[in-house]
Design a protein around this motif. Structure first.
Motif, PDB file in Angstrom:
ATOM      1  N   LEU A  26       0.831  -1.203   0.000  1.00 44.43           N
ATOM      2  CA  LEU A  26       0.000   0.000   0.000  1.00 44.43           C
ATOM      3  C   LEU A  26       0.866   1.254   0.000  1.00 44.43           C
ATOM      4  N   LEU A  27       1.972   1.219   0.776  1.00 42.61           N
ATOM      5  CA  LEU A  27       2.842   2.395   0.854  1.00 42.61           C
ATOM      6  C   LEU A  27       3.461   2.698  -0.505  1.00 42.61           C
ATOM      7  N   TYR A  28       4.009   1.669  -1.168  1.00 38.98           N
ATOM      8  CA  TYR A  28       4.610   1.898  -2.481  1.00 38.98           C
ATOM      9  C   TYR A  28       3.564   2.381  -3.486  1.00 38.98           C
ATOM     10  N   LEU A  29       2.402   1.760  -3.420  1.00 41.09           N
ATOM     11  CA  LEU A  29       1.342   2.140  -4.347  1.00 41.09           C
ATOM     12  C   LEU A  29       0.885   3.578  -4.097  1.00 41.09           C
ATOM     13  N   SER A  30       0.730   3.931  -2.809  1.00 41.51           N
ATOM     14  CA  SER A  30       0.274   5.282  -2.467  1.00 41.51           C
ATOM     15  C   SER A  30       1.305   6.326  -2.870  1.00 41.51           C
ATOM     16  N   LEU A  31       2.606   6.001  -2.619  1.00 38.07           N
ATOM     17  CA  LEU A  31       3.660   6.951  -2.959  1.00 38.07           C
ATOM     18  C   LEU A  31       3.714   7.178  -4.465  1.00 38.07           C
ATOM     19  N   GLY A  32       3.601   6.096  -5.238  1.00 33.54           N
ATOM     20  CA  GLY A  32       3.639   6.234  -6.697  1.00 33.54           C
ATOM     21  C   GLY A  32       2.439   7.000  -7.220  1.00 33.54           C
ATOM     22  N   VAL A  33       1.283   6.657  -6.701  1.00 32.44           N
ATOM     23  CA  VAL A  33       0.072   7.344  -7.145  1.00 32.44           C
ATOM     24  C   VAL A  33       0.104   8.806  -6.746  1.00 32.44           C
ATOM     25  N   GLY A  34       0.590   9.088  -5.508  1.00 33.27           N
ATOM     26  CA  GLY A  34       0.638  10.468  -5.034  1.00 33.27           C
ATOM     27  C   GLY A  34       1.541  11.350  -5.882  1.00 33.27           C
ATOM     28  N   LEU A  35       2.758  10.865  -6.185  1.00 36.39           N
ATOM     29  CA  LEU A  35       3.667  11.641  -7.015  1.00 36.39           C
ATOM     30  C   LEU A  35       3.116  11.840  -8.421  1.00 36.39           C
ATOM     31  N   SER A  36       2.513  10.779  -8.955  1.00 36.72           N
ATOM     32  CA  SER A  36       1.947  10.893 -10.304  1.00 36.72           C
ATOM     33  C   SER A  36       0.821  11.920 -10.328  1.00 36.72           C
ATOM     34  N   LEU A  37      -0.035  11.871  -9.297  1.00 38.23           N
ATOM     35  CA  LEU A  37      -1.138  12.830  -9.238  1.00 38.23           C
ATOM     36  C   LEU A  37      -0.631  14.258  -9.090  1.00 38.23           C
ATOM     37  N   PHE A  38       0.438  14.434  -8.283  1.00 44.82           N
ATOM     38  CA  PHE A  38       0.967  15.777  -8.068  1.00 44.82           C
ATOM     39  C   PHE A  38       1.437  16.388  -9.393  1.00 44.82           C
ATOM     40  N   PHE A  39       2.221  15.622 -10.145  1.00 42.47           N
ATOM     41  CA  PHE A  39       2.721  16.152 -11.414  1.00 42.47           C
ATOM     42  C   PHE A  39       1.589  16.342 -12.426  1.00 42.47           C
ATOM     43  N   LEU A  40       0.625  15.408 -12.428  1.00 45.44           N
ATOM     44  CA  LEU A  40      -0.497  15.558 -13.347  1.00 45.44           C
ATOM     45  C   LEU A  40      -1.330  16.796 -13.024  1.00 45.44           C
ATOM     46  N   ILE A  41      -1.568  17.033 -11.725  1.00 42.83           N
ATOM     47  CA  ILE A  41      -2.365  18.200 -11.325  1.00 42.83           C
ATOM     48  C   ILE A  41      -1.636  19.492 -11.662  1.00 42.83           C
ATOM     49  N   ALA A  42      -0.323  19.514 -11.394  1.00 46.01           N
ATOM     50  CA  ALA A  42       0.449  20.726 -11.668  1.00 46.01           C
ATOM     51  C   ALA A  42       0.462  21.052 -13.161  1.00 46.01           C
ATOM     52  N   ILE A  43       0.759  20.041 -13.972  1.00 43.44           N
ATOM     53  CA  ILE A  43       0.796  20.272 -15.417  1.00 43.44           C
ATOM     54  C   ILE A  43      -0.603  20.580 -15.945  1.00 43.44           C
ATOM     55  N   GLY A  44      -1.593  19.834 -15.441  1.00 45.75           N
ATOM     56  CA  GLY A  44      -2.961  20.061 -15.883  1.00 45.75           C
ATOM     57  C   GLY A  44      -3.465  21.446 -15.539  1.00 45.75           C
ATOM     58  N   SER A  45      -3.139  21.942 -14.339  1.00 45.82           N
ATOM     59  CA  SER A  45      -3.582  23.275 -13.933  1.00 45.82           C
ATOM     60  C   SER A  45      -2.989  24.350 -14.834  1.00 45.82           C
ATOM     61  N   TRP A  46      -1.702  24.195 -15.165  1.00 48.05           N
ATOM     62  CA  TRP A  46      -1.042  25.182 -16.028  1.00 48.05           C
ATOM     63  C   TRP A  46      -1.664  25.176 -17.424  1.00 48.05           C
ATOM     64  N   LEU A  47      -1.874  23.967 -17.969  1.00 51.08           N
ATOM     65  CA  LEU A  47      -2.487  23.872 -19.292  1.00 51.08           C
ATOM     66  C   LEU A  47      -3.929  24.390 -19.277  1.00 51.08           C
ATOM     67  N   TYR A  48      -4.654  24.103 -18.183  1.00 49.64           N
ATOM     68  CA  TYR A  48      -6.046  24.554 -18.088  1.00 49.64           C
ATOM     69  C   TYR A  48      -6.127  26.075 -18.048  1.00 49.64           C
ATOM     70  N   TRP A  49      -5.197  26.698 -17.320  1.00 49.57           N
ATOM     71  CA  TRP A  49      -5.203  28.164 -17.223  1.00 49.57           C
ATOM     72  C   TRP A  49      -4.991  28.794 -18.605  1.00 49.57           C
ATOM     73  N   ILE A  50      -4.040  28.239 -19.371  1.00 50.62           N
ATOM     74  CA  ILE A  50      -3.784  28.749 -20.715  1.00 50.62           C
ATOM     75  C   ILE A  50      -4.994  28.497 -21.619  1.00 50.62           C
ATOM     76  N   HIS A  51      -5.527  27.274 -21.526  1.00 49.08           N
ATOM     77  CA  HIS A  51      -6.667  26.912 -22.371  1.00 49.08           C
ATOM     78  C   HIS A  51      -7.896  27.761 -22.046  1.00 49.08           C
ATOM     79  N   LYS A  52      -8.154  27.975 -20.757  1.00 50.63           N
ATOM     80  CA  LYS A  52      -9.335  28.741 -20.352  1.00 50.63           C
ATOM     81  C   LYS A  52      -9.250  30.182 -20.842  1.00 50.63           C
ATOM     82  N   LYS A  53      -8.042  30.751 -20.751  1.00 51.55           N
ATOM     83  CA  LYS A  53      -7.881  32.131 -21.189  1.00 51.55           C
ATOM     84  C   LYS A  53      -8.134  32.251 -22.694  1.00 51.55           C
TER      85      LYS A  53
END
Length: 733
Positions: A348-375
């Motif tokens: 569970l720890l390995y799975l959570s750590l991998g999922v957490g890091l993946s989500l963090f980078f996806l959210i960060a990149i997605g937020s930046w792209l969304y801001w540009i796209h929305k504008k």
């Protein structure tokens, strides 16, 4: 903030506490102690192969009153001296199975009677028992059988039965009692005594393969009828029958708390019988035993953890009435064998750590792209709405932004609504310079036709400038729905002043004629003087606004059409409002400027009569038809509004009515042009001197009677000859 190892330890501890928490579950099926022990101490637990649990009992003091069992030669019988032998007692279902004798009617092949048995059974002396109407049914078997069941109870009598007749064995279905060879009939509730009757139609002479007929009461759910049943029942004496039993005479609510209450075991509960008065007892969930006993054989806790296999994969914790599962500290899960079980926490720890890091980078990149796209999309959306809502027309009017109109209308507050229609809502707005405006906001819809109506209204109004046409100040085309901005006309609609409660009769005849003259002038301008002629196509009193001085303003040009002079008479889908609609346009789909003349005629009649465009008399008629009937039959005064009659001269009223009649002609060619209507109304509004001023009326005569007796054509000629010369009306361009 501690070290990384300390944080990891805290995370593991939290996961262990959450995942290993005990969770109560429903108990799985477990083997329990034999029901042979569910008797009072020192009492016999069996009679032959039948277990006798309390409240039933064999010996004295071993049963509850009314549940005595007579055990003779290893066979249990109901009651102390009963003759109904028992097969099984089902304690928790509130049922027991007894043997029931079968009625027979048998013949030899020559047609003579060979065997005839008609049994009866009664439990009238056993008040705690009833024949189960849910489980049992009357059954008759035979190739030409007719069977009956008859109640022996003098107070509650009934008779029912069924019959079966067939001669070919291949007709009979196997496995079901469906009426061919075997038939059934229901029995009533509260049945305690009955007799069986059975007979044949033709002494079985037509079916040698089955020489007997049988009738009995049985549990129909357990009946499996086949062709071989004819032979089997010839050697069978009885058939199992189900009885309902209960602690009689009281419901749970009545018995609870009394000395004689039967549910004495702790962790037991009471439930009412489903077959008449009485109640049963049962053990609560997680407990098993005899709920009628208050000792060790009563309802006791089920140790779910002792079951094989255990309901938990690692740790099982038995609790009174329940159990829970848990996992070791290094594992997570619910611990249930039929659930998620227990899994390693490192996974569970390995799975959570991998999922957490993946989500963090996806959210960060997605937020930046969304801001540009929305504008970018915001700009594209505004441009899309601008073009969709008619921005390509480039109207010569002011373009408001959506933010300006939101601020002016207090974010389209409900208290700012001036009116609502089929295509949009009108709000009162106040601009920063304190100028009051009216904002018409289209309804959000995927219907392009509604948007086109708004675009059409912009195109029409931007080319019109007349004092009696509502002025279009601007529009907003960058929002999802188009919005139009008009001058604010504060005094409501003409329909409000003519029809609404508190306003009826408030307009003088002079005001009505002036308003009709102004509306006619505006329509005449649209038809004849505009740069491109305009046909309104929805002239009605709700589309005529009044200002503080009761000056008329024609509004709502969503259905209007700009028609070049050489194209009058276009065909389109019928648009308009019932009651105002030109009958010729309705039938042909061809609209002309004469269609507006008809609708205006209805408006003029509304002003003269004060009635709505659809009136109800003995039969439903529209106002135009009703008005024409009254005028043609010399009953004009009957339909005119009282104030109109009081203020108008007979000649004036007759002239106005005659003008309305011409506007309402069924054939468009018989209607006047709108400019002719405007000129006549202008003349009527200027007619101040009573032409009959020197006429002396005899006592009892009245102007109303004169109106009823005058001819429209005579009055029209007289009005035209006696009026002052008409002055052309003024048009503001």
């Amino acid at each position: 903030m501690g070290s990384w190892s300390e944080q990891l330890f805290l995370l593991l501890l939290c996961l262990v506490l959450l995942a290993g928490a005990a969770t109560p579950q429903t108990a799985p099926p477990l083997s329990v102690d034999s029901a042979d022990r569910w008797v009072r101490p020192g009492c016999q637990s069996k009679c032959g192969n039948v277990s006798i649990p309390y409240p039933f009992g064999i010996d004295s003091g071993c049963s509850r009153p009314g549940f005595e069992i007579n055990c003779t030669d290893g066979t249990p019988y109901l009651g102390l001296g009963g003759n109904i032998d028992m097969v099984d007692i089902q304690l928790f279902q509130g049922t027991l199975v007894v043997n029931n004798y079968i009625a027979k009617d048998c013949y030899y092949q020559n047609g003579s009677l060979s065997d005839y048995i008609l049994p009866s059974i009664s439990i009238i002396g056993l008040p705690n028992y009833k024949f189960s109407s849910d489980r049992n049914g009357f059954v008759a078997i035979g190739c030409d059988a007719q069977g009956y069941i008859v109640s022996n109870d003098e107070e509650n009598t009934f008779r029912t039965g069924c019959s079966s007749y067939f001669t070919n064995a291949s007709f009979m279905p196997n496995g079901t009692c469906s009426g061919i060879g075997c038939c059934t009939a229901p029995i009533p509730k509260d049945l305690r005594s009955f007799s069986l009757l059975v007979d044949s139609f033709n002494n079985h002479s037509n079916c040698s393969f089955a020489l007997c007929s049988y009738a009995f009461l049985a549990d129909v759910g357990k009946l499996n009828f086949t062709l071989s049943s004819f032979t089997e029942y010839s050697n069978r004496v009885n058939e199992p029958l189900t009885l309902d039993w209960a602690i009689m005479n009281q419901t749970c609510e009545q018995a609870n708390g009394t000395r004689d209450f039967a549910c004495v075991s702790p962790n037991s509960y009471c439930l009412n019988s489903t077959n008449g008065p009485g109640y049963l007892c049962n053990c609560s969930q997680g407990f098993h035993g005899n709920p009628y006993l208050n000792d060790s054989n009563g309802c006791s806790d089920i140790n779910e953890c002792s079951a094989v296999p255990s309901p938990c994969v690692k740790r099982c914790h038995n609790r009174e009435g329940s159990y829970s599962c848990s996992c070791p500290w290094y594992m997570y899960g619910d611990g249930q064998r039929d659930g998620s079980g227990c899994k390693s926490i490192l996974r569970l720890l390995y799975l959570s750590l991998g999922v957490g890091l993946s989500l963090f980078f996806l959210i960060a990149i997605g937020s930046w792209l969304y801001w540009i796209h929305k504008k970018r999309k915001l700009g594209e959306l505004k441009q899309h709405f601008f073009e969709k809502n008619g921005g390509s027309l480039r109207p010569d009017i002011r373009l408001f932004s959506s933010q300006e109109l939101e601020a002016a209308s207090d974010n389209y507050n409900q208290s700012r609504i001036l009116g609502e229609g089929g295509t949009g809502t009108v709000y009162r707005g106040v601009l920063p310079n304190q100028n009051v405006i009216a904002i018409k906001k289209a309804k959000i819809s995927n219907d392009e036709a509604e948007v086109q109506q708004f675009i059409n209204e912009v195109e029409v109004l931007s080319s019109i400038n007349h004092r009696n046409v509502v002025k279009l100040l601007g529009c907003c085309l960058e929002s999802q729905v188009p919005m139009l901005v008009y001058e604010f006309v504060p005094n409501g609609t003409l329909a409000h002043h003519v029809h609404d409660e508190g306003k009826r009769g408030s307009l003088s005849l002079e005001a009505r004629l002036r308003i009709s003259s102004e509306v006619a002038g505006a329509l005449s301008y649209l038809h004849s003087a505009a740069s491109t002629p305009v046909i309104h196509r929805d002239v009605k009193t709700t589309n005529i606004l009044l200002d503080h001085n009761l000056t008329a303003k024609v509004s709502d040009f969503g259905a209007s059409r700009m028609v070049p002079l050489d194209q009058n008479g276009l065909v389109s889908l019928v648009r308009g409002t019932f009651g105002y609609l030109d009958p010729e346009y309705f039938q042909t789909g061809e609209f002309t400027d004469k269609s507006d003349v008809y609708s205006f005629g209805v408006v003029l009649v509304e002003l003269l009569t004060g009635k709505k465009p659809v009136a109800k008399t003995q039969a439903v008629k529209n106002l135009a038809t009703l008005f024409m009937d009254c005028v043609n039959s010399g009953r004009l005064v009957e339909i005119l509004e009282e104030r109109v009659v009081e203020e108008g001269t007979p000649e004036l009223l007759e002239a106005a009515a005659e003008l309305a009649m011409r506007c309402l002609s069924l054939k468009s060619n018989d209607r006047p042009l709108m400019r002719e209507v405007a000129m006549e109304l202008e003349a009527l509004t200027r007619w101040k001197i009573h032409p009959w001023g020197n006429v002396n009326l005899e006592e009892g005569d009245s102007l109303l009677a004169m109106v009823g007796s005058s001819s429209p054509s005579v009055l029209r000629d007289y009005v035209n000859s006696s009026m002052e010369p008409m002055v052309p009306f003024e048009i503001v361009r």
